[in-house]
Each structure stands twice: as C-alpha cells, then as structure tokens.
Write a protein that holds these residues in place. Structure first.
Motif, mmCIF file in Angstrom:
data_model
loop_
_atom_site.group_PDB
_atom_site.id
_atom_site.type_symbol
_atom_site.label_atom_id
_atom_site.label_comp_id
_atom_site.label_asym_id
_atom_site.label_seq_id
_atom_site.Cartn_x
_atom_site.Cartn_y
_atom_site.Cartn_z
ATOM 1 N N MET A 95 5.090 6.791 -1.070
ATOM 2 C CA MET A 95 6.002 5.799 -0.478
ATOM 3 C C MET A 95 5.192 4.655 0.142
ATOM 4 O O MET A 95 4.083 4.854 0.628
ATOM 5 C CB MET A 95 6.870 6.466 0.599
ATOM 6 N N PRO A 96 5.778 3.443 0.158
ATOM 7 C CA PRO A 96 5.051 2.292 0.717
ATOM 8 C C PRO A 96 4.767 2.465 2.208
ATOM 9 O O PRO A 96 5.620 2.929 2.966
ATOM 10 C CB PRO A 96 6.014 1.116 0.504
ATOM 11 N N THR A 97 3.553 2.073 2.598
ATOM 12 C CA THR A 97 3.185 2.092 4.017
ATOM 13 C C THR A 97 3.076 0.669 4.570
ATOM 14 O O THR A 97 3.232 0.461 5.772
ATOM 15 C CB THR A 97 1.846 2.817 4.212
ATOM 16 N N ALA A 98 2.776 -0.277 3.715
ATOM 17 C CA ALA A 98 2.778 -1.691 4.109
ATOM 18 C C ALA A 98 3.308 -2.502 2.933
ATOM 19 O O ALA A 98 3.093 -2.135 1.763
ATOM 20 C CB ALA A 98 1.372 -2.164 4.471
ATOM 21 N N ALA A 103 2.856 5.900 -8.192
ATOM 22 C CA ALA A 103 3.066 7.143 -7.435
ATOM 23 C C ALA A 103 3.300 8.336 -8.345
ATOM 24 O O ALA A 103 3.425 9.468 -7.863
ATOM 25 C CB ALA A 103 4.254 6.969 -6.487
ATOM 26 N N GLY A 104 3.396 8.074 -9.638
ATOM 27 C CA GLY A 104 3.646 9.164 -10.579
ATOM 28 C C GLY A 104 5.051 9.726 -10.475
ATOM 29 O O GLY A 104 5.291 10.902 -10.723
ATOM 30 N N MET A 105 5.984 8.872 -10.091
ATOM 31 C CA MET A 105 7.368 9.320 -9.931
ATOM 32 C C MET A 105 8.311 8.589 -10.885
ATOM 33 O O MET A 105 8.042 7.480 -11.333
ATOM 34 C CB MET A 105 7.838 9.060 -8.480
ATOM 35 N N ASP A 106 9.429 9.240 -11.171
ATOM 36 C CA ASP A 106 10.494 8.596 -11.926
ATOM 37 C C ASP A 106 11.033 7.424 -11.091
ATOM 38 O O ASP A 106 11.223 7.563 -9.880
ATOM 39 C CB ASP A 106 11.614 9.618 -12.176
ATOM 40 N N PRO A 107 11.302 6.268 -11.717
ATOM 41 C CA PRO A 107 11.730 5.108 -10.921
ATOM 42 C C PRO A 107 13.075 5.297 -10.212
ATOM 43 O O PRO A 107 13.308 4.661 -9.185
ATOM 44 C CB PRO A 107 11.788 3.955 -11.933
ATOM 45 N N GLY A 164 12.003 -9.593 -9.555
ATOM 46 C CA GLY A 164 10.771 -9.225 -8.863
ATOM 47 C C GLY A 164 10.872 -7.852 -8.204
ATOM 48 O O GLY A 164 9.993 -6.994 -8.375
ATOM 49 N N ALA A 165 11.956 -7.632 -7.470
ATOM 50 C CA ALA A 165 12.087 -6.389 -6.708
ATOM 51 C C ALA A 165 12.152 -5.171 -7.619
ATOM 52 O O ALA A 165 11.478 -4.157 -7.378
ATOM 53 C CB ALA A 165 13.343 -6.449 -5.829
ATOM 54 N N ASN A 166 12.946 -5.241 -8.675
ATOM 55 C CA ASN A 166 13.140 -4.065 -9.527
ATOM 56 C C ASN A 166 11.944 -3.768 -10.418
ATOM 57 O O ASN A 166 11.710 -2.613 -10.765
ATOM 58 C CB ASN A 166 14.405 -4.225 -10.376
ATOM 59 N N VAL A 167 11.194 -4.791 -10.797
ATOM 60 C CA VAL A 167 9.985 -4.511 -11.580
ATOM 61 C C VAL A 167 8.885 -3.995 -10.650
ATOM 62 O O VAL A 167 8.151 -3.061 -11.004
ATOM 63 C CB VAL A 167 9.524 -5.757 -12.376
ATOM 64 N N PHE A 168 8.819 -4.555 -9.444
ATOM 65 C CA PHE A 168 7.779 -4.075 -8.519
ATOM 66 C C PHE A 168 8.007 -2.605 -8.161
ATOM 67 O O PHE A 168 7.063 -1.808 -8.123
ATOM 68 C CB PHE A 168 7.761 -4.939 -7.251
ATOM 69 N N ILE A 169 9.270 -2.236 -7.931
ATOM 70 C CA ILE A 169 9.575 -0.831 -7.631
ATOM 71 C C ILE A 169 9.162 0.057 -8.804
ATOM 72 O O ILE A 169 8.633 1.159 -8.624
ATOM 73 C CB ILE A 169 11.082 -0.675 -7.318
ATOM 74 N N ASP A 170 9.402 -0.425 -10.013
ATOM 75 C CA ASP A 170 9.005 0.325 -11.206
ATOM 76 C C ASP A 170 7.489 0.505 -11.230
ATOM 77 O O ASP A 170 6.972 1.576 -11.604
ATOM 78 C CB ASP A 170 9.464 -0.436 -12.454
ATOM 79 N N THR A 201 0.871 -1.174 0.000
ATOM 80 C CA THR A 201 0.000 0.000 0.000
ATOM 81 C C THR A 201 0.906 1.220 0.000
ATOM 82 O O THR A 201 2.017 1.178 0.527
ATOM 83 C CB THR A 201 -0.893 0.038 1.249
ATOM 84 N N LEU A 202 0.417 2.288 -0.638
ATOM 85 C CA LEU A 202 1.215 3.509 -0.708
ATOM 86 C C LEU A 202 0.550 4.610 0.104
ATOM 87 O O LEU A 202 -0.682 4.712 0.141
ATOM 88 C CB LEU A 202 1.364 3.984 -2.161
#
Lengths: 731, 151
Positions: A455-458, A538-542, A526-532, A449-450
């Motif tokens: 930023m992630p909250t959970a 979030a409407g932010m640059d990765p 998994g981690a790098n695609v999920f962050i993307d 969740t953001l």
C-alpha cells in the motif's frame, strides 16, 4: 422552400384556448456549480405540463435534446405522477425563458435537478383532475383515484376521462404540495421507453439546425480566420463570383476584443441564395488576415510546457503528512507521467443557426444546449431588449458541450441585422475543428512509495492543463479552478496518509471548453493507470489493490462541499467495481490469460466501473468486449441509461485509440475526419451494461461513462503485452 | 443549365450548376432535408444516399453525374424497407439521430444485396458511417434483426 414546424407548443397556445388545464411549478435545487452559473436561476413558477379537453397531455421539455433522451425522460416523469396514458402524451420543446428554471443542458443534471419539480407538476395536475371529478360527482376526492388517463370513483363505478375534466380542473387552485406516488407504484419511472423522436429520426423527418428554413432566408457560409484573434483586413472577391446571380455578397466580422467568451471570432461570411454557392465562393476568396498574438501557438511546444510544469511544485490543494520529504528521500519510488492531447467535440452536425432580425427584435432557431444563455448573450452583445429576443432550440445533431457556446448564433444574429433578412449560418467541418472550444490537453505526474504490504506510504500527484476559465471568464484566470480539479483530481478516492495534491495552469492560444466528462477524462486516465502500475509493483490484482486501499474508507471530500444527498461514498464505488468483476468474469479470464483492463470513476455524482477486453493477437489491440456497471441513483429511462453507457464506451474509445489534435502556427492540422480519427463500426466492441437498482437521488448519466474507458484500455493493453502506455491516444 | 434528376421516383428539372453536389441539390433545391451534411469530403457518411441501389456519398457526387440514374434518399426508405425502419425504432438505435439517415441508407443497401450479413460484412458496409454518439452496437442489432426476420 417550405418552412419547418418545430412542434413548439408554447404556454400561450394553451392559455388562449379555454378549458385547458395548465399547471407546473419550479423550485431550484441549490448546488454549487460555478462553471454553469449564468444568472438564470429563479424561483418563478413555470409550466411543464398542459392537458387539453381532447385529453392530449403536452409535456414541455425545457432541456435541449442532443441524443441523451431527455424529451422522453421528462415525459416519463410527468406521465407517471399524472397517471397519464403514454400514448396520449406529446412532448414540446420550450423556448429559452427563465420561467422554466435553468435550461443549461450540460453537466449531466437535467434529471438530477428537475426530477422533483417534474414529479410535482404531474402530481399537482393529477390532484386537480381528481378534485374536479369529485366535485362533479359530489363525493370526497379521497374516494377517487386516477389511473390510465381516467379518474375513477369505485364506490359508484363512475369514471371520467382526463379530457372531460380538464376544463373544470383548470379553474381550481394549484396544490402547493401534492402527494407524490410511492416508488413501488411507479409505472413509467425506471422503465424502458423508445425515444419520442425515434420514428422521425428513422424516416428523415427530425429537424436540426440546418433544416430550418424561413421565407426569404439567405445562407451564410463562414470563412474563419486561420488563427484565433485575427480579423480580415481585406478580401478579394473573384469575378466569377460577381457574375453568379446566386451570390449575394460578403460581410466581414472582426475578432471580438477582450475576453474570448462566446463571442464570434474573425471571419468573412459569404452570403448566398444556397449553400453550395456560398461554399464555392468561400473557396475562391483571397483574404488578408491581421496579425494575432496566437499566430505562433504550437501544440507540441505547449505540451512540453505542461511537462515542465509538473516537474515543479504547483498550487497545493491538499496536503497531509510529509509526502514531499518522504519522496525526496526515498530509495525506491514509483513515478509516472501521463499525457492527453487536445480533443474536439466534433458533433456530426456542424454548427448552424437561423436568426431573423426584424426591427428591434430577433428570433433564433438553433441547436443550442442553453437557450437562456444564448438569449442573454445576444442581449449583451447586440443590445436587444431581453423580451425582444426569442431563442428556440431545434434538435441538436450531437453537441457534447460544443453547443453550450453560442458563438455561431451571434454570427447569424449579426448577419441578419446587417442584411435585414433571415440568415442561416452554416459552418463546414473545417470551421468546426479549427474553432471548437477544445478539450484541454494535460500532463499529470504521479509519484508514490509503497510499504511492505504494497500500500502507498507517500503520494504526490500533480496536474497541469489550461483552464476553461481562461477562455470563458478572463484571460488571466489560467490556474485550474476548484470545480475542474474536483473532476477526479482533488476528489480522488486514492488517499494516503502522506499526500500532496498540486495543480498548475497554462494559457493556450486556442479556445478551451468543456467536452463530455471534461477534466474527468484525463484525471481518470492518470489515476486508474497509476493504480494499475502500483498494483503490478505490489504483485496484486488491480481490483484487489483498490479494495485494499479503500478498506475502512467512507466518504471522499473534494475541494468543494458535496451537494446534500450526493456525498461521494466509497461503498458505492466499491459496489460497481465488484459487480463489474463478476459481470466480466474477471478472475477466471485473468487466470486464463485474457487481456482485460479495469477502471472505475466517480463523476457527475454517479459511479461507473468498466472492464475492457482486447484481442492480444491484434497489433492494434482491438477491443472485443466491454462490461460497464453504472450506479446513477434513481434512474428514469432504463434503456437510455444503457444506451448512454454504450455510447460512452465508443466516445471514450475515440479518445483512447486514435483521436488527437495538433496546432502549428495557431492553426489546426487535423481539419476533417481523415485527420481527426473517430471510432467507427469495426472499432465498436460488444457491450454489456448493468444498471444498479438504487433509491439514491438521481445523478448524472450522459457523461460518467466516458472517463473509465481510456485507462481501462491502457491497462488491458499492458496485460496484452503492449507495454505501459501512458499517453493518449494509445494506438 | 437545366439538368433532369430522378429522386425517389420523381423526375425533377433543375436549373443549377452541373457541379453542384447532389447533397445540396437535395437539401437546398428539392427540400429533402433528411440527407445530412457532415464533412463535405465523403469521410463521415452522413450524406449517404443510394444511386441505382449503391450507397453513395452525395456530398462528393455532382448532380450531373446522377442525370439519368435513380437516386433514393431516406425519405423513400419507409416505402422500400419499412421493416428496417421498424427495427431501428424497436432497438431504440438513435441518440442524437443526425447520422442515422446515412446509417440507414448504408444498411438498406447492404441488406438489399446480402440477406444474411456476417459481423464482418456489417463492419465493411458500415465503416464509412460515423456515429459520434456511438450507437454502433444497436445499428448492428437492428441490421441483424431485420435480416433474421426476413429469413
């Protein structure tokens, strides 16, 4: 047939001739690394360098050469401290012996673990040469200096070449704590050097496993059981074979009961005077195989089992806050499942090994990554005394982890024992792809969740894959091990105050092993695609998104303690990411609508950021450019580091684009390069690499370039309008 | 049966099965080990030699098919195109090196017929040679370097 000289100059060769200076010391640098533990750690002194009265410096490389340039790098380190002339240095390949310390060439740690022992060896030799010169001139050693293969006494303008001093120096005591050169005086470490075998390779003279020929040797072409665990019940040899004078006979090998380990699998060996006779007879054999518990193994079913595993809670490795309740109660959350398939090492050289059993002794010449484990495995399986087993690595025609496992060597030993003559075992590509120790398939499920700032909250992440331990240790060790999870999962740099990190394991019906970068490949994906995906949400640059997540963070702690001096520092991760942003012209190109993807990963104690650009007009999203930034701490051969990053991009692209293995009824479906699709020349992008100048301790180089490639490609394809691709291969 | 083959300018009289692939004749009967076995099905290019100048997968070519023709292997390249070998070394192309004999024989055949290959020419000529270590960008550089030096 001619026999091949392997230039294997052993310590004994030097000791028998007088007037040779031999020094060397080995001290194991402690570190927790359970997968590779094999009882070979020792504090015994050993020999890395010898200087002859002819001035020739022989550096003995105790690590296996498989393309990572270790023979050259080892020589550079010794040569630097010794103040030797590079042109007068030759490199010999050590046989497997505990006196050298660990020889398991795996885990990107040859330089990490041996930088200091090799420097000490070179420096000790230098001090002894200087002392010998000083003694002969009746001056104090502090007035003398070694440079360019010569000891100089400036005050009297006297000089003596290393070769002239070797005899006298060899009679001196070896200094225990020689003075090492300061970094600013290094003249080989950190410089670019052409690999010592480059000329031999380019003229066809380099000798690999199948290039070793012994007098009276026969060839064994292997026919392996179609399913792991099966043994040959009966074999019908065709009459045409019996009439062929170059066909010698067949031998059957039963599947080894108990743990799989490095034991041979069930097979029929066709023994012949030459390889083609063996291949031809092998094709004509009619073999009945025994049933196996693995004969129903199906990779599609297995993948589905992995998918189901991440739907339920796994073993919890890290838990802070209240992620589970927050995610269950969330009105809106981001959720994604990432999948990767079975992969094979597929080195260009299929497994091959020469063994010669004579009485109660055996000599092996083979492309093995760990001659000591090979030796110990032969002792354990075949009841030889350790001192009667000699194993010398040839050059390895690629390995990537495959040739850590000496199953093919044990076949050669067993066959030579039975036939009482030297045997060269030859696998074909089909054997190699059926009986690899496969890179594990995986499924990962991410949920987050953001908050209002994006930023992630959970955060909850689950991974499921078959553990290497279930193959190499015990069949019941199905849960992922801590060291597997610390390859990009439990040591994730993506932290959240409410977070749960969970893992589950399943047993596969084929062998699982470590492939270049190991679990980092799927965890970085998994981690790098999920962050993307989160950045997009979030409407932010990765890149900005990662930097924001890392704001105020310092050190990442995984499931295992960090090695001293090798803490996972966010600052270094941030640095390679910022550099790759600059080098790839990221911001301008994104603004101009180019399709770029980024990924960054810490593995083998090094830090790598990668940006790939794809051609958005190409339906297959050809990668046109790759930018890589590597921080591996102190490096030895700068050009090797660059080459390893270039190779890692291509190796990573194979996995990212098209490579996938499937099994039906326990049998591989892609058994050659028409099914298992490896990147080729037209797939190779233009690659630029930046090495970070660093005085941190040396860290890994061979593996850490691979993990960022697949996620960077997935993220670039998303930018190109190809949709969010969460399953490898991507094309 | 007896077959005559010309390899690197030398005539060899061989008593082998006429269906024996040239690869195994080179390696097992003529001690020319520079040519490598990779896949046995013409898919990887590790076994590439030249037959009358044409790059050919020796694992799929029977010895009977080359009777009366000229076979060149990596062992002769240093005499034919020493500058290409020098470029390979200077660019530090090879990693494990196993595929490089085949890469060099394909590259040499390309340069013999195309003095200024484009990127696309290189893609087409080299697509049959797999390098698992991923040295493609350096192979490309070494081919270009050789072509440019010859201009």
């Amino acid at each position: 047939m001619n026999s091949v000289s392997l230039n294997n100059l052993s310590r004994r060769n030097f000791l028998v001739s007088s007037g040779v200076l031999v020094v060397g010391s080995y001290a194991y640098t402690s570190g927790f690394n359970p997968v590779y533990a094999n009882g070979t750690r020792t504090l015994s002194p050993s020999v890395y360098v010898a200087i002859g009265t002819d001035g020739v410096v022989t550096v003995t490389c105790h690590r296996s050469e498989m393309g990572q340039g270790i023979k050259t790098a080892v020589a550079q380190v010794v040569c630097d401290e010794l103040e030797a002339d590079w042109e007068k240095v030759v490199v010999a390949q050590a046989e497997g012996d505990a006196k050298y310390g660990d020889q398991n060439t795996d885990g990107s740690r040859s330089i990490k673990n041996f930088f200091m022992p090799l420097r000490n060896a070179g420096a000790a030799a230098r001090e002894m040469l200087v002392q010998a010169a000083a003694d002969s001139w009746g001056v104090d050693a502090s007035e003398c200096e070694a440079r360019e293969h010569t000891v100089h006494h400036a005050a009297s303008s006297r000089r003596a070449a290393f070769g002239e001093l070797a005899d006298a120096a060899s009679k001196l005591a070896v200094p225990e704590s020689p003075t090492l050169k300061s970094r600013e005086n290094w003249n080989h470490i950190g410089k670019s050097r052409i690999h010592v075998d480059a000329q031999d390779v380019a003229t066809g003279k380099a000798a690999y496993g199948a290039d070793v020929t012994l007098p009276n040797m026969a060839i064994a072409v292997m026919v392996h059981a179609p399913v792991l665990g099966s043994s040959p019940l009966n074999v019908k040899v065709p009459d045409s074979a019996k009439a062929n004078s170059r066909f010698i006979g067949i031998e059957t090998i039963d599947a080894t009961p108990g743990p799989i380990g490095f034991n041979p699998v069930g097979s029929v060996a066709v023994i012949a005077e030459d390889t083609f006779t063996g291949i031809k007879v092998a094709e004509e054999l009619e073999i009945n195989w025994s049933d196996s518990p693995n004969q129903d193994f199906d990779s599609d079913t297995f993948q589905q089992d992995l998918r189901e595993a991440v739907e339920a809670p796994g073993n919890v490795w890290h838990e802070v806050g209240d992620a589970n309740n927050m995610l269950e109660g969330a009105e809106e959350k981001i959720e994604a499942v990432y999948e990767t398939p079975f992969l094979s090492h597929a080195p260009m050289e299929p497994p091959s090994a020469v063994a010669n059993v004579v009485g109660d002794a055996v000599e092996v010449l083979a492309p093995v990554q760990d001659p000591q484990t090979t030796r110990n495995t032969i002792v354990g399986a075949k009841n030889f005394a350790l001192e009667n087993v000699k194993v010398t690595p040839t050059l390895l025609g690629g390995a990537f982890g495959r040739k850590s496992k000496p199953d093919f060597v044990l076949e050669a030993v067993e066959l030579s024992r039975r036939l009482k003559r030297p045997i060269r075992v030859q696998w074909q590509r089909e054997n190699d792809l059926q009986y690899d120790y496969f890179h594990a398939p995986s499924v990962q499920r991410y949920e987050a969740t953001l908050g209002e700032n994006g930023m992630p909250t959970a955060w909850r992440q689950r991974t499921a894959f078959p553990s290497i331990m279930s193959t190499v240790a015990a069949p019941n060790m199905v849960e992922p091990a801590n060291w597997e999870l610390d390859m990009g999962f439990t040591n994730t740099p993506y932290r959240c105050e409410n977070q749960s990190i969970e893992a589950a394991g399943l047993k596969a019906g084929v062998r699982i092993g470590w492939l270049r970068s190991v679990c980092n490949i799927f965890h970085a994906f998994g981690a790098n695609v999920f962050i993307d995906e989160l950045a997009e949400q979030a409407g932010m640059d990765p890149i900005d998104y990662r930097l924001a997540m890392w704001d105020g963070m310092d050190v990442i702690q995984g499931a295992l303690p960090s090695e001293p001096g090798h803490e996972f520092k966010i600052e270094r991760l941030r640095n390679v990411l910022r550099k790759v942003r600059e080098n790839s012209d990221w911001d301008q190109k994104i603004a101009d609508g180019h399709a770029l993807g980024v990924a960054v990963h810490h593995s083998f104690l090094s830090y790598v950021a990668t940006v790939l650009e794809v051609d958005r007009s190409d339906p297959n999203y050809k990668v046109t450019n790759a930018h890589v930034v590597l921080d591996c701490g102190t490096y030895v051969n700068s050009d090797t580091c660059i080459a390893q990053m270039e190779g890692a991009v291509v190796f990573g692209l194979s996995a990212a684009q098209r490579a996938k293995l499937t099994f039906k009824d326990g049998t591989i479906q892609e058994n050659n390069f028409d099914g298992y699709l490896i990147a080729r020349m037209p797939d190779a992008p233009s690659i630029s690499v930046e090495l970070i100048d660093s005085d941190h301790l040396p860290a890994g180089v061979g593996e850490p370039g691979v993990p960022p490639v697949a996620p960077a490609l997935s993220n670039a394809i998303f930018k190109a309008g190809g949709g969010r691709r969460r399953s490898l291969p991507l094309i | 049966m007896s077959i005559t083959v010309n390899v690197n300018g030398v005539e060899h009289q061989l008593d082998v099965d006429e269906n024996t692939p040239l690869l195994w004749v080179l390696r097992d009967h003529l001690d020319l080990n520079g040519t490598k076995f990779g896949c046995g099905r013409g898919l990887c290019g590790a076994c590439t030699v030249q037959i009358d100048g044409t790059p050919t997968r020796s694992c799929l070519t029977t010895v009977a098919a080359v009777s009366g023709r000229h076979v060149s292997t990596i062992e002769s390249l240093v005499d034919q195109q020493p500058d290409l070998i020098e470029a390979w070394v200077d660019e530090n192309v090879s990693q494990c090196g196993y595929c490089q004999s085949g890469q060099l024989m394909s590259a040499a055949a390309l340069l013999a017929t195309n003095a200024a290959p484009t990127d696309e020419d290189i893609n087409v000529a080299m697509a049959g040679n797999i390098c698992r270590c991923g040295t493609y960008s350096r192979i490309r550089k070494a081919i270009r370097r050789t072509a440019e030096a010859r201009q």
